[in-house]
Motif scaffolding. Structure first.
Motif, short mmCIF file in Angstrom:
data_model
loop_
_atom_site.label_atom_id
_atom_site.label_comp_id
_atom_site.label_asym_id
_atom_site.label_seq_id
_atom_site.Cartn_x
_atom_site.Cartn_y
_atom_site.Cartn_z
N VAL A 31 40.64 28.85 40.81
CA VAL A 31 39.96 30.10 40.44
C VAL A 31 39.57 30.01 38.98
O VAL A 31 40.40 29.67 38.12
N ARG A 32 38.33 30.34 38.68
CA ARG A 32 37.85 30.39 37.29
C ARG A 32 38.33 31.70 36.66
O ARG A 32 38.24 32.78 37.26
N ASP A 33 38.84 31.60 35.44
CA ASP A 33 39.24 32.78 34.68
C ASP A 33 38.74 32.58 33.25
O ASP A 33 39.41 31.96 32.42
N ASN A 87 33.19 31.38 41.36
CA ASN A 87 34.42 31.57 40.59
C ASN A 87 35.64 31.01 41.29
O ASN A 87 36.76 31.14 40.77
N ALA A 88 35.44 30.41 42.45
CA ALA A 88 36.57 29.86 43.20
C ALA A 88 36.11 28.68 44.04
O ALA A 88 34.95 28.61 44.45
N VAL A 89 37.03 27.75 44.28
CA VAL A 89 36.76 26.58 45.11
C VAL A 89 37.97 26.34 46.01
O VAL A 89 39.11 26.46 45.57
N LEU A 167 37.77 33.78 45.98
CA LEU A 167 38.51 32.97 46.94
C LEU A 167 38.26 33.39 48.37
O LEU A 167 38.12 32.55 49.27
N ASP A 168 38.22 34.70 48.63
CA ASP A 168 38.03 35.15 50.00
C ASP A 168 36.68 34.69 50.56
O ASP A 168 36.58 34.27 51.72
N THR A 169 35.64 34.75 49.74
CA THR A 169 34.31 34.30 50.17
C THR A 169 34.31 32.80 50.43
O THR A 169 33.73 32.33 51.42
N ALA A 170 34.96 32.04 49.56
CA ALA A 170 35.02 30.59 49.76
C ALA A 170 35.78 30.24 51.03
O ALA A 170 35.36 29.36 51.79
#
Length: 212
Positions: A31-33, A87-89, A167-170
């Motif tokens: 997760v990007r922060d 923002n997430a992988v 994250l949920d979308t990924a």
């Protein structure tokens, strides 16, 4: 790193493992922060990921805090560097997608046909990369090049890597990819009617085919 990002990684990691999208100590999340990336650590099953034992890396891959990151952290930061919309992988070794990556007669530009509308909405374009040994940073350039075109990649003889706005979308996209890979094997050798280019184009959004 924010407590919300840590809680999200733990929740999604445990969910992925419980749903059988990964096995053993395989699979990793990021997760990007801001200018830093929170990544699952090396050698830990996603079933056992702990919020206080996550790794922090820079967008150039440098390890900043926490335990050693997964050896595949470079996959995550490579995608995040070239996809400002993400923002997430999520990376897994989910069975059917991994099986597709092992086939010799697969089109790298279209390894899984768009058989359903939800594949078109959540995955859209999939690209398969050449084989690189797990953890080999030599794959970085190939990952960046492909990620500029699509948020969904398939690593040959390995598994899928999917980016999302969160994250949920990924994970939704990754699960749709795995489901469609299963449909691909169930229908292989039979006449199918994948979505057309025009039908796929209708799902496109400014941030890529990655709906909420």
């Amino acid at each position: 790193m924010s407590a919300d990002a840590r809680r999200a990684i733990v929740r999604v990691a445990h969910s992925i493992h419980c749903r059988g999208l990964t096995h053993g100590r395989t699979g990793n999340l990021a997760v990007r922060d801001g200018e830093r990336v929170l990544v699952t650590p090396t050698g830990v099953s996603l079933a056992d990921v702990d919020a206080d034992q996550l790794s922090v890396v820079a967008l150039d891959g440098a390890h900043l805090e926490g335990p050693p990151p997964t050896k595949e952290a470079f996959l995550h930061v490579a995608m995040l560097r070239v996809r400002p919309d993400a923002n997430a992988v999520v990376h897994t070794h989910s069975v059917h997608a991994a099986a597709v990556s092992c086939l010799s007669d697969i089109d790298a530009d279209n390894p899984i046909p768009p058989l359903t509308a939800y594949y078109g909405m959540r995955v859209g374009t999939l690209r398969m990369l050449p084989y690189y040994a797990p953890g080999d940073p030599a794959a970085t350039g190939a990952v960046e090049d492909a990620a500029r075109v699509t948020h969904a990649l398939l690593l040959r003889n390995h598994g899928p890597v999917v980016a999302g706005v969160d994250l949920d979308t990924a994970v939704d996209a990754l699960e749709e990819l795995e489901h469609t890979a299963q449909l691909f094997f169930l229908t292989r050798g039979l006449a199918t009617s994948p979505l057309t280019s025009a039908q796929l184009h209708a799902f496109a959004t400014p941030s890529g085919r990655n709906p909420s």
